[in-house]
Structures are given as C-alpha cells and as structure tokens.
Design an enzyme around this catalytic site. Structure first.
Site, PDB file in Angstrom:
ATOM      1  CB  ALA A   1      18.450  15.952  10.646  1.00  0.00           C
TER       2      ALA A   1
ATOM      3  CD1 TRP B   1      20.080   4.874  12.720  1.00  0.00           C
ATOM      4  CD2 TRP B   1      20.322   3.770  14.640  1.00  0.00           C
ATOM      5  NE1 TRP B   1      21.025   3.909  12.530  1.00  0.00           N
ATOM      6  CE2 TRP B   1      21.211   3.214  13.678  1.00  0.00           C
ATOM      7  CE3 TRP B   1      20.314   3.247  15.929  1.00  0.00           C
ATOM      8  CZ2 TRP B   1      22.062   2.153  13.963  1.00  0.00           C
ATOM      9  CZ3 TRP B   1      21.168   2.188  16.225  1.00  0.00           C
ATOM     10  CH2 TRP B   1      22.027   1.647  15.244  1.00  0.00           C
TER      11      TRP B   1
ATOM     12  CD  GLU C   1       7.458  11.787  21.195  1.00  0.00           C
ATOM     13  OE1 GLU C   1       8.454  12.365  21.669  1.00  0.00           O
ATOM     14  OE2 GLU C   1       7.490  11.173  20.110  1.00  0.00           O
TER      15      GLU C   1
ATOM     16  CG  HIS D   1      14.594   6.251  25.032  1.00  0.00           C
ATOM     17  ND1 HIS D   1      13.623   5.299  25.271  1.00  0.00           N
ATOM     18  CD2 HIS D   1      14.014   7.171  24.219  1.00  0.00           C
ATOM     19  CE1 HIS D   1      12.522   5.632  24.639  1.00  0.00           C
ATOM     20  NE2 HIS D   1      12.729   6.774  23.993  1.00  0.00           N
TER      21      HIS D   1
ATOM     22  NE  ARG E   1      12.569  10.786  25.527  1.00  0.00           N
ATOM     23  CZ  ARG E   1      13.070  11.017  24.325  1.00  0.00           C
ATOM     24  NH1 ARG E   1      14.305  11.466  24.209  1.00  0.00           N
ATOM     25  NH2 ARG E   1      12.354  10.810  23.235  1.00  0.00           N
TER      26      ARG E   1
ATOM     27  CG  HIS F   1      17.885   8.417  23.211  1.00  0.00           C
ATOM     28  ND1 HIS F   1      17.940   7.713  22.023  1.00  0.00           N
ATOM     29  CD2 HIS F   1      16.951   9.392  23.034  1.00  0.00           C
ATOM     30  CE1 HIS F   1      17.065   8.242  21.165  1.00  0.00           C
ATOM     31  NE2 HIS F   1      16.470   9.259  21.734  1.00  0.00           N
TER      32      HIS F   1
ATOM     33  NE  ARG G   1      16.481  14.865  23.236  1.00  0.00           N
ATOM     34  CZ  ARG G   1      15.704  14.001  22.569  1.00  0.00           C
ATOM     35  NH1 ARG G   1      14.847  14.440  21.664  1.00  0.00           N
ATOM     36  NH2 ARG G   1      15.792  12.714  22.801  1.00  0.00           N
TER      37      ARG G   1
END
Length: 527
Positions: free
Chosen positions: A15, A48, A117, A231, A277, A338, A373
């Site tokens: 991206a 992904w 989230e 993750h 996370r 991750h 993050r």
C-alpha cells in the site's frame, strides 16, 4: 552494467509504495517513476491485511480521541507531532480512497460501517469485509498499471543502495544473475517489515526486512527494532500456515477460551480479549505454559451468524479449507509475529538520515507507533505519510545523478542453496526462541553471537539467488532486532523482558543503531 534512469524510484509494492507512486505522478506528471517489486503487485503484507484502517468518521469521535488512544498504546515512545499528523489527516485520506474506488463496508442507511478493535476507545475502523488490505491494494495496483508515468519492474531483487558522494543515487539489483543499477535522485524504500525473521509469523514470505537491512548497510540510522508486535490469534493447526484471525473478530464479540472453555484472558487484564495486542499475546503465551496445552481457541458463537457471514467471509473460507466450521467450532489459535514498529528513522516527510533516501510504511520509523502499534493505524500510516513524502520530494530541486556505479560483492553460481536454506531456517527458529514474545539476557546474548557468525558465513556463500539475498537481509535484520532487545533492560509495549518485567521511566527513550554502534536517544518531548 545495465543502467536505467528515473526521476524517482520506489522499492516495494504494498500500500505504501503503490500510493506514493500514484501521488508522485499526480504532483509531478512529467516525472518518470520506477516501481520495483520482487514479486508482483499483489504480493505484500498490505494485501494480507484483514482488520481495516482507522480514521475518525463518527460524529461522536474526534482526532484527539484517536490520538490519545495511539499515544496510550505506544507507551511513551510515540512522536506526538507525528501522531497529530496521522489522526488529523485520516478522514481526508479515507475520502481519497473512496474516490479511488475502494469499497468500504456500509450500514443499511449507506453510511460507512465502523468496527471496534483492541485499545480503541471508539468505533473507528473501516473495513471491506475481512480483506481490507486486498481491497485497497487491488485498486491501487490497477491505478498504477494504468499510469503511463510508472514503470513496474517485477521479479526484481534489490541488493544494496548505490551511493554517490554521500547521497543515495539509486539501487543495485539482480537481473538474471547479472548485477545492474537503477539510477534516481529520489529512492523510496517501501519494502514492508521483517516478520519472516521469526519462524512463527503471519506475513507473506516476502517480508524479509529488505529495506531496513539495505538502509542499515548504507549507514542509515535505525530505531526501535526491539518492538515487534505479536498478533494474539493466528490459526494454529499442524501443517497449516499461520493465517491471521483478524482482531476485528474479537472486536465483534468473539471469546478467547482455553481447552476448558474458560475466558482466561481476564486473569491477565481487565479488558480480557480486548486488551492491547501485546497483553493478549503474552496472556496466551503464559497461559499455554501453565496449562501445557498447544493452543487456545477463538469462539465466534457469541457473534450473530449473519454478522460472521457478512464480516468474515475469507476467515470462513480459510477455516473451511482446514475442516473448521467457525459457526459451531472454536478456532485453534496461538500468537505469531505480525508487525514491526521499528525501522529506518525518517522525519515527518519521509526523509532518512541519508540524502536522497526516503522510507514509508512498515520499513520506516515515523514515530506514530511507539512501543506498540494501535490496531489499524498501519494502513493509515501508508497513505498519510506516502502523500507527505510525495509532496516533499516534488517541491524540492533534486540533483542530477551521474552513473558511475561499482559493486563490491562478487556473485558465484547457484551452488549453495542447501546451506543457505539451512541458515535461513536457523535464523528464524533462533529469533522465535530467543527474541520472541518473552526475552531474557542469556538467550539474547547467545543468539547475538550466533547471528554474527551466520552473517560472516553468508558473505562466503554469496550467490545470485533470491534465497541468498533474502537470507542475508534476514540475518542483518535479526542482528538489529536482537541487539536492540538485549540493550533495552526493561519491558515496554511489545518488548517484554522476563528478567526486567517492569516498565522503567529512565528507559522512555528510543533505541538508535547507526552502523555497528547502538545508543539511547532521548525523545524530543516526553508524555
């Protein structure tokens, strides 16, 4: 030696790379842009990405709330100015993506659908079912392929930067066993992260830390490599890839349970499966050690069936391929590497410490992620900082680069594949064991010695193969990661030291590596 000249050269087709290329063509339509990818335009970690992209859309949300959540997740190591740029620019970038044709999910009344989230205080994550990254990358790739100003160089393996008078002037690359050079006054590394340095990871095979390793070898400053996000929920079945089960599944109401059916995560954090996370990953890791079980489970039954079918069709499909009916059977999961928060240090417009060299996306350390993050900020970062980078390089006068390249590495024929593959697997297993979710000094010291030995061995094994190039980069990436993890004698965010389990205010500093030296660098402003 073959040479090709461009006005700007972008290495990486996720991206960040695709969007930066498109913004450059918008702002400088006369420029010739080279886009280098070692696979094709859809093989990237962005493709992904499942969960979504965070942005303030709801009237009850504000950029200040988004910024606060980001700073809390980053545990004191975020750059406040970079975070402000990120959260305030987010709504405009979403509008640009919609204009580009990205089909985000919508509610019955036609408004953008938002989900929650972990560690977000509001619903602000936009998504396209559970394949948001693919939806974004497919539109960006189509636009790139339609642009007459962008030349895509597929199946092209970058070796190192071409340096001229202390600045970057292009890259050396491998082309059918011949080393060639691409020349450009602007080089952008958008190569993604290096999670393949761990044997257990959710990334595509191409995520081998290329940009960070290439930049470091040229003398660029690298930062915060110890902060790797694991993750919590990757599919855990024998012989199955560690397919990521999106965090959005828990955001929609799925329960994390153990083999007895108990929601054990609340034993480790009041928010249970919706804790940050790193907390959830460690909770699973520690709980599995206690119970001696191989996996925990993600139970989707609390989510309405129609919601599961609408939101997670790809997860349903992948699990069906492994004979798991998500509507009735909990999914076996374990943590896996991750996302890498650290990377090449850049200022707010993407410039690195090397003139002419820029970085964007996961390869860059912009300061927005800190020590951990916030979920779904990573795709957002690609667009916000990709645009800023394009605006910066198009507004300045770029010098002419004269092609006089010399290469210092000699390539043999393909004779070392078995030995190189063995080293690659050893690096991945060593990093998972010594620098994974929980770390201790003795393991890190032993690992660092082994990595240094393997780096030397790889020099002797040099050959013109993708396997050697990626393994060399993995070894350098592992060196940077392990040195940083050994250096930081505290636990903070995604970095957890069992021998130093507390967060120490004296360590509210960045870890900086330049060359073989490593030192702490105080933040410009502490929060």
């Amino acid at each position: 030696m073959n040479q090709t000249k461009f006005d700007a050269l972008i290495v990486g087709s996720g991206a960040a790379g695709l969007y930066t290329a498109l913004r450059l063509t918008d702002l400088a339509p006369q420029w010739r842009i080279g886009l280098v990818t070692k696979d094709n335009l859809s093989t990237s970690a962005s493709d992904w990405a499942q969960g979504g992209i965070a942005a303030v859309i709801d009237k009850n949300d504000t950029p200040q709330f988004h910024g606060k959540d980001t700073l809390i997740a980053g545990v004191g190591l975020c750059d406040t100015e970079a975070v402000d740029v990120l959260v305030n620019a987010a709504p405009r970038q979403i509008q640009k993506l919609i204009e580009l044709g990205v089909d985000f999910d919508r509610t019955e009344d036609g408004s953008l659908a938002l989900t929650l989230e972990a560690a977000h205080s509001r619903r602000r994550v936009l998504h396209s079912a559970d394949t948001t990254g693919r939806a974004l990358v497919s539109k960006l790739a189509a636009a790139v392929l339609q642009s007459p100003n962008i030349q895509v160089l597929s199946q092209t393996l970058v070796l190192d930067l071409y340096m001229q008078d202390g600045r970057c002037g292009g890259v050396f690359y491998l082309n059918e066993q011949e080393i060639s050079c691409l020349i450009a006054p602007v080089v952008v590394l958008a190569t993604g992260g290096g999670a393949q340095v761990f044997s257990q990871n959710t990334n595509p095979p191409s995520s081998t830390g290329d940009g960070v390793a290439i930049a470091w070898r040229a003398g660029a400053i690298i930062r915060d490599m110890e902060f790797v996000q694991f993750h919590p929920t990757a599919l855990a079945l024998p012989n199955a890839p560690r397919f990521l089960i999106s965090e959005a599944v828990r955001g929609e109401g799925a329960h994390l349970i153990d083999h007895r059916g108990e929601r054990f995560a609340f034993q480790y954090h009041p928010k249970g499966e919706l804790a940050p996370r790193d907390v959830v990953s460690r909770a699973i890791f520690i709980h599995l050690q206690k119970t001696q079980e191989a996996t925990v489970f993600l139970d989707l039954k609390p989510i309405p069936k129609e919601t599961i079918a609408h939101r997670f069709p790809n997860i349903i499909k992948i699990c069906q391929n492994w004979q798991i009916d998500v509507f009735s059977t909990p999914i076996p999961v374990t943590p896996a590497a991750h996302y890498c928060m650290g990377g090449i240090v850049v200022e707010s417009h993407g410039a690195t410490s090397i003139a002419g060299l820029y970085a964007v996306g996961e390869a860059a350390s912009t300061g927005v992620h800190g020590a951990n993050r916030l979920a779904s900020n990573s795709l957002l970062e690609c667009f916000v900082f990709g645009e800023r980078l394009a605006e910066q390089v198009c507004s300045q006068s770029n010098p002419q680069i004269f092609a006089n390249p010399a290469i210092a590495i000699s390539m043999s024929t393909y004779v070392n594949a078995e030995a190189i593959q063995k080293l690659k697997v050893s690096i991945q297993n060593l990093c998972w064991q010594a620098a994974g979710i929980c770390r201790v000094q003795a393991d890190l010291e032993t690992a660092l010695d082994k990595i240094c030995t393997w780096q030397s061995e790889l020099v002797e094994l040099a050959e013109p193969s993708r396997l050697w190039i990626e393994t060399r980069n993995l070894a350098d990436y592992a060196y940077l990661l392990i040195r940083s993890a050994l250096f930081r004698t505290e636990s903070r965010g995604a970095h957890y030291r069992q021998d130093f389990p507390e967060t120490d205010s004296h360590w509210q500093v960045h870890t900086i590596i330049e060359g073989k030296e490593l030192s702490p660098s105080p933040l410009a402003s502490l929060h």
